[in-house]
Motif scaffolding. Structure first.
Motif, mmCIF file in Angstrom:
data_model
loop_
_atom_site.group_PDB
_atom_site.id
_atom_site.type_symbol
_atom_site.label_atom_id
_atom_site.label_comp_id
_atom_site.label_asym_id
_atom_site.label_seq_id
_atom_site.Cartn_x
_atom_site.Cartn_y
_atom_site.Cartn_z
ATOM 1 N N THR A 1 19.511 22.262 30.283
ATOM 2 C CA THR A 1 18.568 22.346 31.402
ATOM 3 C C THR A 1 18.382 23.788 31.848
ATOM 4 O OG1 THR A 1 19.184 20.138 32.124
ATOM 5 C CG2 THR A 1 18.073 21.529 33.731
ATOM 6 N N ASN A 2 19.479 24.515 32.049
ATOM 7 C CA ASN A 2 19.461 25.910 32.508
ATOM 8 C C ASN A 2 20.309 26.760 31.564
ATOM 9 O OD1 ASN A 2 18.017 25.743 35.196
ATOM 10 N ND2 ASN A 2 19.602 24.214 35.469
ATOM 11 N N PRO A 3 19.776 27.116 30.416
ATOM 12 C CA PRO A 3 20.597 27.836 29.442
ATOM 13 C C PRO A 3 20.779 29.318 29.769
ATOM 14 C CG PRO A 3 18.396 27.578 28.596
ATOM 15 C CD PRO A 3 18.446 26.833 29.906
ATOM 16 N N LYS A 4 21.795 29.885 29.157
ATOM 17 C CA LYS A 4 22.034 31.331 29.143
ATOM 18 C C LYS A 4 21.885 31.734 27.679
ATOM 19 C CE LYS A 4 25.776 34.625 29.736
ATOM 20 N NZ LYS A 4 27.175 34.781 30.123
ATOM 21 N N HIS A 5 21.188 32.835 27.432
ATOM 22 C CA HIS A 5 20.961 33.252 26.048
ATOM 23 C C HIS A 5 21.240 34.742 25.904
ATOM 24 C CE1 HIS A 5 19.408 33.110 22.025
ATOM 25 N NE2 HIS A 5 18.604 34.123 22.295
ATOM 26 N N THR A 6 21.829 35.110 24.782
ATOM 27 C CA THR A 6 22.101 36.509 24.480
ATOM 28 C C THR A 6 21.168 36.981 23.377
ATOM 29 O OG1 THR A 6 24.425 36.251 25.077
ATOM 30 C CG2 THR A 6 23.858 38.164 23.729
ATOM 31 N N TYR A 7 20.392 38.035 23.672
ATOM 32 C CA TYR A 7 19.551 38.670 22.669
ATOM 33 C C TYR A 7 20.361 39.775 22.019
ATOM 34 C CZ TYR A 7 15.563 36.082 24.327
ATOM 35 O OH TYR A 7 14.707 35.061 24.649
ATOM 36 N N LEU A 8 20.482 39.710 20.688
ATOM 37 C CA LEU A 8 21.331 40.653 19.969
ATOM 38 C C LEU A 8 20.633 41.965 19.642
ATOM 39 C CD1 LEU A 8 23.064 38.121 17.552
ATOM 40 C CD2 LEU A 8 23.864 38.963 19.780
ATOM 41 N N ASP A 9 19.304 41.965 19.656
ATOM 42 C CA ASP A 9 18.545 43.168 19.315
ATOM 43 C C ASP A 9 17.488 43.455 20.371
ATOM 44 O OD1 ASP A 9 19.705 43.741 16.689
ATOM 45 O OD2 ASP A 9 18.749 41.866 16.067
#
Length: 85
Positions: free
Chosen positions: A52-60
């Motif tokens: 529902t409320n994700p956390k995401h890491t962008y690697l670039d």
């Protein structure tokens, strides 16, 4: 009367110092959708989530288009937003 879903979200970096021009940037997505029972996220970097409320890491560093599909039964609404450095 059925209410169709309305997709809506806000994307925030975890720290005001972080920019998408840096690497390994965490983005917290606050889902503001209405009348939805499930969600499909596409983060624009070949990764997805059904949280529902994700956390995401962008690697670039780069420009990414985030897409949220908000579903209610078989009806859905799509919202897209771009994040860039």
């Amino acid at each position: 009367m059925r209410n169709d879903p309305i997709a809506n979200f806000v994307a925030n970096t975890q720290s005001p110092v972080n920019k998408l021009s840096d690497k390994n940037i965490d983005v917290i997505l606050a889902n503001k959708s209405e009348n939805a029972t499930r969600y499909e996220w596409n983060f624009g970097d070949n990764t997805t989530s059904i949280e529902t409320n994700p956390k995401h890491t962008y690697l670039d560093a780069g420009t990414y288009t985030i897409k949220l599909k908000a579903f209610n039964d078989d009806v859905y609404w799509i919202l897209t937003s771009k994040l860039s450095n």
